[in-house]
Design an enzyme around this catalytic site. Structure first.
Site, short mmCIF file in Angstrom:
data_model
loop_
_atom_site.label_atom_id
_atom_site.label_comp_id
_atom_site.label_asym_id
_atom_site.label_seq_id
_atom_site.Cartn_x
_atom_site.Cartn_y
_atom_site.Cartn_z
N ASP A 16 -13.18 5.35 -1.57
CA ASP A 16 -13.07 6.61 -2.30
C ASP A 16 -11.65 7.17 -2.23
OD1 ASP A 16 -15.73 6.12 -2.48
OD2 ASP A 16 -16.39 8.08 -1.77
N ARG A 97 -15.56 17.84 11.18
CA ARG A 97 -14.93 18.32 9.97
C ARG A 97 -13.98 19.51 10.19
NH1 ARG A 97 -15.80 13.80 9.29
NH2 ARG A 97 -17.22 12.91 7.75
N ASP A 126 -20.30 17.77 3.58
CA ASP A 126 -18.90 17.80 4.01
C ASP A 126 -18.01 18.57 3.06
OD1 ASP A 126 -19.33 16.48 6.36
OD2 ASP A 126 -18.81 14.51 5.59
N SER A 178 -23.57 3.75 4.09
CA SER A 178 -22.46 4.67 4.25
C SER A 178 -22.41 5.08 5.72
CB SER A 178 -22.67 5.91 3.37
OG SER A 178 -21.70 6.89 3.65
#
Length: 403
Positions: A16, A97, A126, A178
């Site tokens: 990505d 995060r 996220d 993932s």
């Protein structure tokens, strides 16, 4: 589109973010700087990452070593609060995060960037976590979320996009799951897990040994805890990151810390994931054992209430808020009493506390014994119970009068 000159992208080196670099240059005509946060995801994830970012079109790539800070300033405060989301999830992704976003913002401000970018999809948690952090730390910076703008909608499309531009990538169509990894955990989503009737297969676990095949001999060791923090293993003092690394290795060997859950995302949908948190599971049990000794009933209840609130605040990306700071202040205050030593046993996926002691312990054998004692007059309990049950008694008497 808005006039953007310089963007700092939260870069992982995956498919990505590799595609995002050329997409930003083409659609915003801007300089793209890749920012990589080392939060303990492993050397394999970081090898060659700078070269990969430059090959994708980034003008520069900065790698920040955040491992020690991540454990000491994000994981340990969350542990003190006892934060576990929906009863099982130890918040591995959610805790990472805010520190990544904070370091990314610092990089952007230092370099004079006018925008921030992340590779989160429009379906996940996220995007909320990153953008709430951006808003709290640098509201003047523009935020770009390509997954909410571009027309690329599949792994195949991303691969074709890079191939057409001659940008090399090690990614392939065959990727099924993932994954997100850091010093605290590994999460796995997708593949067979998208059907809740499917049992996880061996590919759903990346870190821990299957408990069925873990060693048949249990392993025991002691942990020293000071003010709600594990500071030593078998008498050897270590930094928070060193403690976690040691416990991760031991826990993974014995199949500790596996969970398979369906959770409620911030954006409203449910998602299923397999999470592995070996060291964190051990630490949580150890801290809980000392809390049992040192916290009285009211303090223990308050800590449980804080834990529930903290889990949602952290999960929802509300780290840089007065509410989060207040929760941590309260849990830090309670943790002042949480010091002692425990002996843990690891065996085939289970953590057991064999021994526990604390100089601050409120447990008194003299009071708790079933043998004869000289410190507790059992006849006093009658008066206490009569007063304690007085509301029930009055209510019952009134009902009798009204009949």
């Amino acid at each position: 589109m808005r006039d953007i000159k310089k963007v700092v992208l939260a870069y992982s080196g995956g498919l990505d973010t590799s595609a995002i670099i050329p997409w930003l240059k083409e659609n915003y005509a801007c300089e793209v700087i890749a920012f990589v946060a080392d939060v303990g995801q492993g050397e394999a994830e970081l090898v060659g990452i700078e070269e990969k970012a430059l090959a994708s079109g980034a003008s520069a790539c900065y790698v920040a070593n955040l491992k020690e800070e991540f454990v000491s300033d994000y994981i340990y405060p969350s542990l003190k609060a006892g934060a576990v989301y929906e009863g099982t999830y130890l918040l591995g992704t959610a805790m990472a995060r805010p520190i990544i976003a904070k370091a990314q913002v610092a990089c952007a401000l230092e370099l004079g960037a006018d925008a921030l970018c992340h590779g989160c999809t429009g379906k996940g948690n996220d995007q909320v976590r990153f953008e709430r952090a951006y808003a709290a730390l640098a509201p003047q910076l523009h935020v770009i979320a390509p997954w909410r703008e571009w027309t690329l909608r599949s792994r195949e499309a991303l691969l074709d996009y890079l191939s057409e531009r001659g940008i090399p990538t090690t990614a392939s169509i065959e990727k099924i799951y993932s994954r997100d990894a850091n010093a605290w955990h590994v999460s796995t989503e997708g593949g067979v897990l998208e059907n809740t009737w499917n049992a996880p297969n061996e590919l759903c676990w990346a870190w821990t040994v299957d408990p069925e095949f873990a060693p048949s001999t249990p392993e025991t060791f002691s942990l020293k805890i000071e003010k709600g923090e594990v500071v030593a293993v078998e008498g050897e003092r270590m930094s928070p990151y060193e403690v976690l690394s040691f416990l991760n290795q031991k826990g993974a060997t014995h199949g500790i810390g596996r969970i398979d859950i369906v959770e409620n995302r911030v954006v409203g949908m449910k998602s299923r994931g397999c999470y592995e948190t070996p060291g964190g599971t051990i630490m949580l049990e150890a801290l809980g054992a000392i809390e049992q000794l040192v916290l009285d009933k009211d303090c223990f209840l308050f800590r449980q209430e804080l834990a529930l609130k903290a889990s949602h605040v952290i999960y929802d990306g509300r780290w840089f808020t007065p509410l989060c700071a207040s929760i941590f202040a309260a849990s830090h205050s309670l943790a002042e009493e949480v010091s002692g030593e425990v002996v843990v046993k690891l065996y085939k996926g289970q953590v057991s506390i064999l021994q526990k002691r604390s100089e601050r312990s409120l447990y008194s054998e003299a009071f708790a014994t079933f043998s004869e004692d000289e410190v507790y007059d059992q006849s006093h309990a009658g008066g206490f119970i009569r007063l304690y049950s007085l509301p029930c008694r009055i209510r019952a008497l009134k009902k009798q009068i009204q009949k």
